[in-house]
Design a protein around this motif. Structure first.
Motif, PDB file in Angstrom:
ATOM      1  N   VAL A 178      33.669  -2.723  71.326  1.00  0.00           N
ATOM      2  CA  VAL A 178      34.063  -2.125  70.051  1.00  0.00           C
ATOM      3  C   VAL A 178      33.749  -0.642  70.026  1.00  0.00           C
ATOM      4  N   GLN A 179      32.612  -0.258  70.607  1.00  0.00           N
ATOM      5  CA  GLN A 179      32.198   1.142  70.569  1.00  0.00           C
ATOM      6  C   GLN A 179      33.228   2.040  71.238  1.00  0.00           C
ATOM      7  N   CYS A 180      33.739   1.624  72.376  1.00  0.00           N
ATOM      8  CA  CYS A 180      34.751   2.409  73.081  1.00  0.00           C
ATOM      9  C   CYS A 180      36.065   2.428  72.292  1.00  0.00           C
ATOM     10  N   GLN A 181      36.456   1.273  71.740  1.00  0.00           N
ATOM     11  CA  GLN A 181      37.696   1.214  70.963  1.00  0.00           C
ATOM     12  C   GLN A 181      37.602   2.113  69.733  1.00  0.00           C
ATOM     13  N   TRP A 182      36.448   2.142  69.102  1.00  0.00           N
ATOM     14  CA  TRP A 182      36.196   2.997  67.935  1.00  0.00           C
ATOM     15  C   TRP A 182      36.383   4.462  68.328  1.00  0.00           C
ATOM     16  N   GLU A 239      27.613  -6.478  64.469  1.00  0.00           N
ATOM     17  CA  GLU A 239      27.453  -5.875  65.796  1.00  0.00           C
ATOM     18  C   GLU A 239      27.068  -4.419  65.626  1.00  0.00           C
ATOM     19  N   THR A 240      26.159  -3.954  66.466  1.00  0.00           N
ATOM     20  CA  THR A 240      25.699  -2.564  66.401  1.00  0.00           C
ATOM     21  C   THR A 240      26.648  -1.652  67.173  1.00  0.00           C
ATOM     22  N   VAL A 241      27.046  -0.556  66.551  1.00  0.00           N
ATOM     23  CA  VAL A 241      27.894   0.452  67.185  1.00  0.00           C
ATOM     24  C   VAL A 241      27.193   1.802  67.063  1.00  0.00           C
ATOM     25  N   ASP A 242      26.978   2.472  68.194  1.00  0.00           N
ATOM     26  CA  ASP A 242      26.328   3.787  68.206  1.00  0.00           C
ATOM     27  C   ASP A 242      27.381   4.877  68.051  1.00  0.00           C
ATOM     28  N   THR A 243      27.662   5.237  66.809  1.00  0.00           N
ATOM     29  CA  THR A 243      28.694   6.245  66.550  1.00  0.00           C
ATOM     30  C   THR A 243      28.179   7.669  66.779  1.00  0.00           C
ATOM     31  N   ASP A 244      26.904   7.812  67.148  1.00  0.00           N
ATOM     32  CA  ASP A 244      26.375   9.140  67.487  1.00  0.00           C
ATOM     33  C   ASP A 244      26.653   9.500  68.940  1.00  0.00           C
ATOM     34  N   ALA A 245      27.320   8.601  69.671  1.00  0.00           N
ATOM     35  CA  ALA A 245      27.530   8.791  71.106  1.00  0.00           C
ATOM     36  C   ALA A 245      28.700   9.719  71.418  1.00  0.00           C
ATOM     37  N   TRP A 246      29.452  10.185  70.420  1.00  0.00           N
ATOM     38  CA  TRP A 246      30.569  11.099  70.657  1.00  0.00           C
ATOM     39  C   TRP A 246      30.754  12.018  69.459  1.00  0.00           C
ATOM     40  N   ASP A 247      31.494  13.108  69.673  1.00  0.00           N
ATOM     41  CA  ASP A 247      31.802  14.032  68.584  1.00  0.00           C
ATOM     42  C   ASP A 247      32.844  13.395  67.673  1.00  0.00           C
ATOM     43  N   ARG A 248      32.554  13.390  66.376  1.00  0.00           N
ATOM     44  CA  ARG A 248      33.385  12.633  65.456  1.00  0.00           C
ATOM     45  C   ARG A 248      34.165  13.534  64.502  1.00  0.00           C
ATOM     46  N   PRO A 249      35.315  13.061  64.012  1.00  0.00           N
ATOM     47  CA  PRO A 249      36.064  13.820  63.018  1.00  0.00           C
ATOM     48  C   PRO A 249      35.266  13.933  61.719  1.00  0.00           C
ATOM     49  N   THR A 250      35.590  14.954  60.928  1.00  0.00           N
ATOM     50  CA  THR A 250      34.910  15.160  59.654  1.00  0.00           C
ATOM     51  C   THR A 250      35.292  14.069  58.660  1.00  0.00           C
ATOM     52  N   ASP A 287      46.712   8.900  75.832  1.00  0.00           N
ATOM     53  CA  ASP A 287      45.713   9.575  76.665  1.00  0.00           C
ATOM     54  C   ASP A 287      44.322   9.161  76.186  1.00  0.00           C
ATOM     55  N   MET A 288      43.669   8.338  76.981  1.00  0.00           N
ATOM     56  CA  MET A 288      42.386   7.743  76.585  1.00  0.00           C
ATOM     57  C   MET A 288      41.226   8.651  76.985  1.00  0.00           C
ATOM     58  N   PRO A 289      40.265   8.869  76.083  1.00  0.00           N
ATOM     59  CA  PRO A 289      39.045   9.595  76.470  1.00  0.00           C
ATOM     60  C   PRO A 289      38.144   8.699  77.304  1.00  0.00           C
ATOM     61  N   SER A 290      37.143   9.288  77.923  1.00  0.00           N
ATOM     62  CA  SER A 290      36.195   8.491  78.708  1.00  0.00           C
ATOM     63  C   SER A 290      35.249   7.734  77.790  1.00  0.00           C
ATOM     64  N   CYS A 291      34.696   6.631  78.299  1.00  0.00           N
ATOM     65  CA  CYS A 291      33.690   5.851  77.584  1.00  0.00           C
ATOM     66  C   CYS A 291      32.550   5.520  78.547  1.00  0.00           C
ATOM     67  N   GLU A 292      31.324   5.612  78.053  1.00  0.00           N
ATOM     68  CA  GLU A 292      30.159   5.269  78.864  1.00  0.00           C
ATOM     69  C   GLU A 292      30.053   3.745  79.003  1.00  0.00           C
ATOM     70  N   PRO A 293      29.391   3.270  80.075  1.00  0.00           N
ATOM     71  CA  PRO A 293      29.138   1.830  80.174  1.00  0.00           C
ATOM     72  C   PRO A 293      28.390   1.331  78.942  1.00  0.00           C
ATOM     73  N   ASN A 294      28.677   0.108  78.547  1.00  0.00           N
ATOM     74  CA  ASN A 294      28.087  -0.437  77.327  1.00  0.00           C
ATOM     75  C   ASN A 294      27.747  -1.899  77.557  1.00  0.00           C
ATOM     76  N   GLY A 295      26.451  -2.198  77.764  1.00  0.00           N
ATOM     77  CA  GLY A 295      26.053  -3.565  78.063  1.00  0.00           C
ATOM     78  C   GLY A 295      26.654  -4.013  79.379  1.00  0.00           C
ATOM     79  N   ASP A 296      27.419  -5.098  79.353  1.00  0.00           N
ATOM     80  CA  ASP A 296      28.057  -5.572  80.576  1.00  0.00           C
ATOM     81  C   ASP A 296      29.447  -4.975  80.767  1.00  0.00           C
ATOM     82  N   ARG A 297      29.823  -4.011  79.923  1.00  0.00           N
ATOM     83  CA  ARG A 297      31.115  -3.336  80.057  1.00  0.00           C
ATOM     84  C   ARG A 297      30.959  -2.121  80.974  1.00  0.00           C
ATOM     85  N   PRO A 298      31.903  -1.897  81.908  1.00  0.00           N
ATOM     86  CA  PRO A 298      31.735  -0.855  82.929  1.00  0.00           C
ATOM     87  C   PRO A 298      31.985   0.555  82.438  1.00  0.00           C
ATOM     88  N   GLY A 299      32.566   0.722  81.240  1.00  0.00           N
ATOM     89  CA  GLY A 299      32.983   2.051  80.811  1.00  0.00           C
ATOM     90  C   GLY A 299      34.293   2.444  81.486  1.00  0.00           C
TER      91      GLY A 299
END
Length: 477
Positions: A154-158, A55-66, A125-137
């Motif tokens: 998976v992208q939001c859970q990641w 499955e493809t996950v776009d990990t560039d969609a948020w600021d990530r830890p080092t 405390d959950m951060p926001s997630c953008e809609p992803n396919g048929d997922r509402p975000g």
């Protein structure tokens, strides 16, 4: 160019498959590619791994830890969506939420691995997630950690796991329920000690007490069982899962399995036919991990759960204990060895004599800042609250300050004071006839922090963490 996994399934059009990911990953991460080289045909080795879905996950969609070079962190997920062969285990459940959520930290620097359970009932405390396919975000909010999967896949859970822990996640792995059964059957079952008879209709599990070998169907019921054993909590089930997976790992690593090419091939086939990974987790990267893990002793594979307690608003939910949880995450993020130092004999005897005898929830404590550090009383008070104490208040001293950090108590409240002192690196306990049921912590110039706080050295034991090695999980009747 790395060879990609061929797949006869469309990973992008289906949900991530259900899983007891810890069992799958421990087995794969410590055995699959290590023993792959013993297969006579390298082509067969690649053929087995060609069964893995991606499955493809776009990990560039948020600021990530080092990322720390060398260390590998794998997010392990499994879903509560049950259909097909899985439907009998509890019926259909709306939405998709991880039934199991873990981080597998593989450290070549320390020749081992740490597997951290993040209880699915954790309220965070959950951060926001953008809609992803048929997922509402989802908008940023406080909720259960496993709900991210339902809102953004998976992208939001990641993203949620990374931003809550500060740990750079490299890959994810999911293993479905049916595949788990096949794994157990492929190695001829797993020997377990069942301390008491089990009758859990929801998990379709009935077991007699005593030593016995669980087949795949029984093993799945045992891993899923919640209400038929222990206190019915998710934390109790996690403890049992760790024991079972330790036994499974020992069986897989045994000479009986390792010396049998047919058993190896059957086991690897059941694993790879049942897992989904991100599309960057290539067979070459798996090989690199296996090489790193080849010489790892079972004593260096640790199972633990993030420090936690009952949530103050709902005892059926989990709150992470601070600062212990953040200290653990920081150690993993920085690939720092978590060392458990053995106390000196005299210190151990003294500690035993002064062991707290009162539950922290029954201890009311006032924190007084006798140092020049602004806000220290508030910080320490919050940390004590995180350990379960009742904070009566904070403030500054009205008179002289003792030369040493002191926990004062009223008549008959010495055990309460000892319970507070046991959480501090340095403190003395004294009686004050002016105090009632609330004990008073006066922080002085010798203040050295709480045991396990964020200022601790990297070699200090995290007292609140009950870590078990793969060897120590063995159960005996």
């Amino acid at each position: 160019m790395p060879k990609r996994f061929p797949s006869h399934r469309s990973a992008g059009s289906r949900a991530v498959r259900r899983g007891l990911g810890l069992g799958g990953w421990v087995a794969v991460g410590t055995t699959a590619l290590v023993i792959g080289s013993s297969l006579t045909a390298y082509g067969a080795y690649y053929d087995i791994y060609g069964n893995i879905s991606q499955e493809t996950v776009d990990t560039d969609a948020w600021d990530r830890p080092t990322k720390v070079e060398g260390a590998i962190n794998i997010m392990i997920i499994g879903s509560d969506v049950r259909s097909g062969d899985n439907a009998e285990y509890g019926g259909e459940i709306e939405g998709e939420r991880p039934d199991t959520l873990l981080i597998a930290h593989i450290s070549p620097n320390h020749d081992g691995a740490v597997l951290i359970n993040l209880p699915r009932d954790s309220v965070v405390d959950m951060p926001s997630c953008e809609p992803n396919g048929d997922r509402p975000g989802m908008d940023a909010h406080r909720g259960m950690i496993n709900s991210a999967m339902n809102y953004g896949g998976v992208q939001c859970q990641w993203k949620v796991v990374e931003q809550l822990t500060g740990i750079h996640i490299d890959h994810f792995v999911s293993v479905d329920f049916t595949g788990f059964k096949e794994m157990v059957d492929a190695i001829g079952g797993v020997e377990m000690c069942i301390p008491e008879p089990v009758d859990d209709p929801k998990a379709h599990l009935t077991l007699e007490a005593g030593e016995q070998t669980l087949n795949g169907e029984q093993a799945l019921g045992y891993m899923r069982s919640r209400y038929g054993q222990g206190d019915g909590s998710d934390l109790s089930r996690i403890d049992r899962q760790q024991v079972f997976l330790g036994a499974m790992l020992r069986k897989v690593m045994s000479g009986e399995i390792m010396s049998s090419p047919s058993s190896i091939y059957s086991f690897l086939g059941s694993v790879t036919d049942s897992i989904t990974v991100d599309d960057q987790f290539t067979v070459d990267k798996m090989t690199d991990i296996a090489i790193q893990m080849r010489e790892v002793d079972l004593g260096n594979i640790k199972f633990l759960t993030v420090p936690n307690g009952a949530h103050p608003d709902d005892e059926n939910r989990v709150a992470w204990t601070q600062p212990d949880a953040d200290q653990l995450f920081q150690a993993i993020a920085n690939d720092t060895q978590i060392v458990e130092d053995e106390p000196e004999e005299d210190e151990a005897e003294e500690s035993a004599e002064e062991a707290p005898t009162v539950d922290p929830s029954q201890v009311s404590v006032e924190v007084i800042n006798g140092t020049d550090t602004p806000g220290l009383a508030g910080t320490v008070g919050t940390e004590l609250q995180g350990k379960g104490f009742v904070l009566a208040g904070t403030g500054n001293p009205q008179g002289s300050v003792p030369g040493r950090t002191t926990v004062y108590h009223g008549p008959g409240m010495e055990a309460h004071a000892n319970t507070v002192a046991a959480q501090l690196k340095k403190a003395v306990v004294e009686e004050s006839p002016l105090l009632g049921s609330t004990v008073q912590l006066v922080i002085s110039a010798d203040w050295d922090g709480l045991k396990g706080d964020s200022s601790s050295s990297s070699t200090e034991v995290l007292d609140s963490i009950d870590a078990k090695t793969a060897e120590e999980t063995e159960s005996a009747c």
